[in-house]
Design a protein around this motif. Structure first.
Motif, PDB file in Angstrom:
ATOM      1  N   THR A 195       0.846  -1.194   0.000  1.00  0.00           N
ATOM      2  CA  THR A 195       0.000   0.000   0.000  1.00  0.00           C
ATOM      3  C   THR A 195       0.875   1.235   0.000  1.00  0.00           C
ATOM      4  O   THR A 195       1.844   1.317   0.762  1.00  0.00           O
ATOM      5  CB  THR A 195      -0.916   0.024   1.236  1.00  0.00           C
ATOM      6  N   GLY A 197       0.396   5.730  -0.311  1.00  0.00           N
ATOM      7  CA  GLY A 197      -0.653   6.727  -0.239  1.00  0.00           C
ATOM      8  C   GLY A 197      -0.165   8.086   0.190  1.00  0.00           C
ATOM      9  O   GLY A 197       1.045   8.358   0.241  1.00  0.00           O
ATOM     10  N   SER A 733     -14.152   3.376  -1.276  1.00  0.00           N
ATOM     11  CA  SER A 733     -13.103   2.589  -1.924  1.00  0.00           C
ATOM     12  C   SER A 733     -13.665   1.870  -3.138  1.00  0.00           C
ATOM     13  O   SER A 733     -14.880   1.636  -3.251  1.00  0.00           O
ATOM     14  CB  SER A 733     -12.499   1.573  -0.956  1.00  0.00           C
ATOM     15  N   MET A 745      -8.291   1.165  -4.511  1.00  0.00           N
ATOM     16  CA  MET A 745      -8.068   2.561  -4.179  1.00  0.00           C
ATOM     17  C   MET A 745      -9.051   2.956  -3.090  1.00  0.00           C
ATOM     18  O   MET A 745     -10.241   2.672  -3.187  1.00  0.00           O
ATOM     19  CB  MET A 745      -8.264   3.469  -5.398  1.00  0.00           C
ATOM     20  N   VAL A 776      -5.576   9.580   0.212  1.00  0.00           N
ATOM     21  CA  VAL A 776      -5.788   8.594  -0.840  1.00  0.00           C
ATOM     22  C   VAL A 776      -4.746   7.497  -0.697  1.00  0.00           C
ATOM     23  O   VAL A 776      -3.554   7.788  -0.501  1.00  0.00           O
ATOM     24  CB  VAL A 776      -5.704   9.223  -2.244  1.00  0.00           C
ATOM     25  N   PHE A 778      -3.456   3.558  -2.350  1.00  0.00           N
ATOM     26  CA  PHE A 778      -3.536   2.557  -3.409  1.00  0.00           C
ATOM     27  C   PHE A 778      -2.902   1.266  -2.905  1.00  0.00           C
ATOM     28  O   PHE A 778      -1.811   1.290  -2.327  1.00  0.00           O
ATOM     29  CB  PHE A 778      -2.810   3.025  -4.668  1.00  0.00           C
TER      30      PHE A 778
END
Length: 784
Positions: A195, A197, A733, A745, A776, A778
């Protein structure tokens, strides 16, 4: 029984738990692990056949669990309010701390606890943390190392005190039971995920497991994080290693061993100091520095830190300015470091079709070091405990009983210092490098307390004065019995009783060795419930729970102090027998072909908490209502909702700046404190809490989910002169599954709300946390 004998017995039982008998019988095997993919879940009259993968099931009626009474129960028949959080929900909401439980269950709003809560709050009180049904932490104020979710498969959240099986503690609002990941017996499989972000967020996980032989399987997982985070000068660096083995040599015996090592280096978060209503409503911060060297004197530095006192500071207040929400009270070099090691062995032996024997051994070791130069210092060096619980479980259609013996030994050495804590004197709009009491002449010349042995440059106050510093030992011998009698098809009676024989030995580690004492007490804990089942898929219950509970050090070590504020060097017996009384009624329904589960509860609870090393006795009274809904008609959609209302009052204890009003900014100088003995609404707790989560998965691999949390007004301080208004947060999400890959996301705080979170009641006049704005993240996951 003396301490050495109890420690020897615990050690012997722990070693015995690593070797299992090879009894061969013809009765079915004991298997508490989740079914493999593709299996249908069955639990008594409830069946889920909707094609939902096991890990994706969110309906609690589809999952047997034993967190409440230590027996495999159906949630409809359990006379307590329980929330089961599945692996799917943990993933969809990206649970990262106990603060996030308010997104999934009622009555689980947790205050900031300096940005590092280790325990959730349930029904307005710090909650216990369990691991597979056994108490796994001994912190006593909810602050400490964050919960490591690397080892967690699911979470059971139980409202109200622990039952007779688990025994009493200082936490009587509820507990969370972390259910560990289990090895795979069907085939070798695993996953790798990462992850990235906002604010340089970086996390990663590797998880793999499979059979070693027909009798032996394993699971191993590693996760790490190296993130900066939303706040200035912040970071979080963690490493977590988890391993588990399951051994099933024959159909009647299983040994499950799991172990975890967690290392964390991170910054705690006091938040923003100098709290005013103008700060909450408009983001305006009151500037100004202390002028203790005289109004005509020149500042010694940007903070005039040389002249900072422990109390009685005079501040020349400046204009209000718009505050940067990323700012907080922290010097760049401040941090917290901790290590935690756990190992647990659970043996289950099937003796007959109706009888089984279960033994659980657990050992936990924690070391922690925190320095915040505004000023707070804590050293846990170390804290450890071992526990062994043996349970004889008889389960028949008419009668179920769980009876046995619990043995526990704990040892803590902790050094804490917060007497010199002028948090409101620092102006966080100026150079934060001077937020350092070590620059203060008053600190250097006597205000810093005693030097901590083996820790150069670190200081602490004696536990006789602060209730935290301690060198303590505690032993517990707890026989228990918990039973359920099914009177007929409609009525059941549940009863439980336990008495913990507790012995404490406490030494003051900073004063001469003659300051020590020991004492023994008996702590009863009993419960009774009556259950009525109008139908086979619904129930109405009434529950009563009464217990006397230990106190403990306020600090994160969770040791034992309990010094008598009226008698120097003596332990206060009242501190080890603090009463709690709970009345709860509720009703549960499985509806629409078991695709809907409804849960309602109302409760009234009173408890007493006498402050350690003090004569102050606080009385708490909590009344509330809870409603929860789970819906999952098929593999495409699921939704959860919960609402809770709580009316909580307490007699007032210490509050920051009560005795130093000169440190309160102009907007917080009137009615900011209520004196001891008066009753006030419990601060840092919203009367209303609502959350909702919905998820939809398409056949083409796409899925979307959204979560909302709404909190009503809450007081930031005990006096109610600082009020956080109604707030809401929305997260969303989207993910896409393609072959063995999953891409996701997530947007946190979609509407970029400028929300606030309160501290614990003591610091309401000097601390509030600005919650992060939009973030945010990902994620990508590869499964094999």
């Amino acid at each position: 029984m003396n301490t050495n004998l109890l420690r020897t017995l615990l050690s012997g039982l722990a070693l015995a738990s690593l070797t299992g008998p090879s009894f061969a019988q013809t009765t079915p095997p004991v298997d508490n692990s989740p079914p493999t993919d593709g299996e249908v879940l069955e639990l008594e009259r409830f069946k889920v056949t909707s094609g939902v993968d096991v890990e994706a099931i969110v309906l609690p009626i589809a999952r047997p669990f034993n967190s409440v009474f230590g027996t495999d129960d159906n949630i409809v028949d359990v006379p307590r309010n329980v929330t089961i959080i599945s692996r799917q929900q943990l993933s969809d909401i990206s649970i990262e701390s106990v603060l996030d439980f308010s997104k999934l269950t009622s009555s689980a709003f947790t205050t900031t606890n300096f940005g590092a809560p280790s325990n959730a709050s349930i029904r307005g009180q710090s909650a216990d943390v369990f691991l597979n049904g056994v108490r796994s932490r001994i912190t006593s104020n909810g602050n400490g190392l964050p919960v490591d979710f690397n080892s967690v498969e699911s979470v059971n959240i139980v409202k109200g005190p622990a039952t007779a099986v688990q025994g009493a503690s200082m936490y009587v609002g509820g507990f969370i039971d972390l259910v560990s990941k289990r090895p795979y017996f069907d085939k070798t499989k695993g996953s790798v995920s990462a992850t990235i972000g906002s604010y340089n967020t970086k996390r990663w996980t590797v998880d793999v497991g499979g059979p070693i032989s027909k009798e032996l399987a394993y699971r191993a997982s590693y996760s790490g994080e190296d993130s900066d985070g939303y706040y200035v000068n912040g970071f979080k660096k963690t490493h977590s290693f988890y391993g588990a083995l399951s051994y099933r040599p024959n159909p009647n015996y299983e040994l499950f061993v799991n172990s975890q090592f967690f290392v964390a280096n991170y910054t705690e978060n006091w938040g923003i100091n100098r709290v005013t209503q103008n700060l909450i409503d408009h983001g305006l911060y009151t500037t100004g520095i202390n002028i203790n060297n005289g109004s005509a004197g020149s500042p010694s530095d940007a903070q005039n830190s040389y002249h900072v006192q422990a109390g009685g500071n005079t501040i020349a207040w400046g204009p209000e300015v718009k505050i940067n929400r990323h700012t907080r009270l922290l010097r760049p070099s401040n941090d917290s470091y901790g290590e935690e090691f756990n190992i647990q062995a659970i043996q289950t032996l099937k003796l007959s079709a109706e009888m089984k024997l279960k033994n659980t051994s657990f050992y936990s070791h924690t070391e922690r070091d925190t320095i915040s130069t505004y000023y707070y210092s804590e050293i846990i060096d170390p804290s450890y405990f071992m526990e062994n619980r043996t349970e004889f479980i008889y389960d028949s259609p008419k009668f179920t009983v769980n009876t046995g013996l619990d043995l526990r030994y704990q040892r803590t050495k902790a050094y804490d210092d917060y007497f010199f804590e002028p948090a409101n004197v620092w102006d966080i709009t100026k150079d934060v490098n001077f937020i350092n009491v070590y620059n203060s002449a008053a600190f250097v010349n006597g205000g810093r307390g005693f030097a901590v042995p083996g820790w150069p440059g670190r200081f602490a106050q004696p536990g006789l004065f602060n209730g935290d510093t301690n060198d303590s030992k505690g032993t517990t011998i707890g026989p228990f019995a918990q039973s359920t009698w099914n009177i007929n098809d409609k009525w059941s009676l549940v009863t439980g009783v336990r008495v913990d024989y507790f012995k404490a030995k406490v030494r003051e580690p900073l004063l001469p060795p003659f300051v020590r004492d020991e004492m023994s007490v008996s702590l009863p804990n009993y419960n009774v419930s009556l259950i009525y089942k109008p139908t086979t898929t619904s129930s109405v219950y009434a529950t009563y729970n009464n217990s006397k509970n230990t106190s403990g050090a306020v600090g994160n070590g969770g040791g034992i102090t309990g010094w008598d504020g009226n008698n120097f060097g003596q332990l206060d017996k009242e501190l080890f027998q603090q009463p709690s009384e709970l009345y709860e009624i509720g009703t549960k329904y499985a509806l629409a072909g078991n695709t809907v589960f409804l849960n309602f509860a109302a409760y009234d609870q009173k408890r007493t908490a006498k402050s350690t090393s003090s004569t102050v006795v606080q009385e708490y009274h909590y009344k509330g209502f809870e409603a929860e809904l789970n819906y999952q008609p098929n593999k495409h959609i699921y939704a959860t909702m919960s609402y809770s209302y709580i009316d909580a009052e307490a007699s007032v204890g210490f509050q920051y700046a009560m005795f130093d009003p000169g440190e309160l900014p102009p907007g917080n100088s009137t009615n900011a404190a209520i004196m001891f003995g008066n009753t006030a609404k419990v601060s840092g707790l919203p009367s209303h809490l609502f959350n909702a989560l919905a998820s939809y998965s398409f056949d083409n691999g796409f899925s979307v989910s959204a979560n909302a949390v709404l909190t009503g007004e809450m007081n930031n301080n005990t006096a109610g002169s600082l009020v956080i208004p109604f707030q809401y947060t929305i997260d969303a999400s989207a993910s896409y599954a393609w072959k063995d890959w999953n891409f996701r996301m997530q947007i946190l705080n979609v509407t970029d709300e400028e929300n606030w979170s309160p501290p614990n009641a003591v610091y309401g006049n000097g601390s509030i946390l600005a919650l992060p704005g939009t973030q945010v993240q990902f994620s990508v996951k590869y499964s094999f």
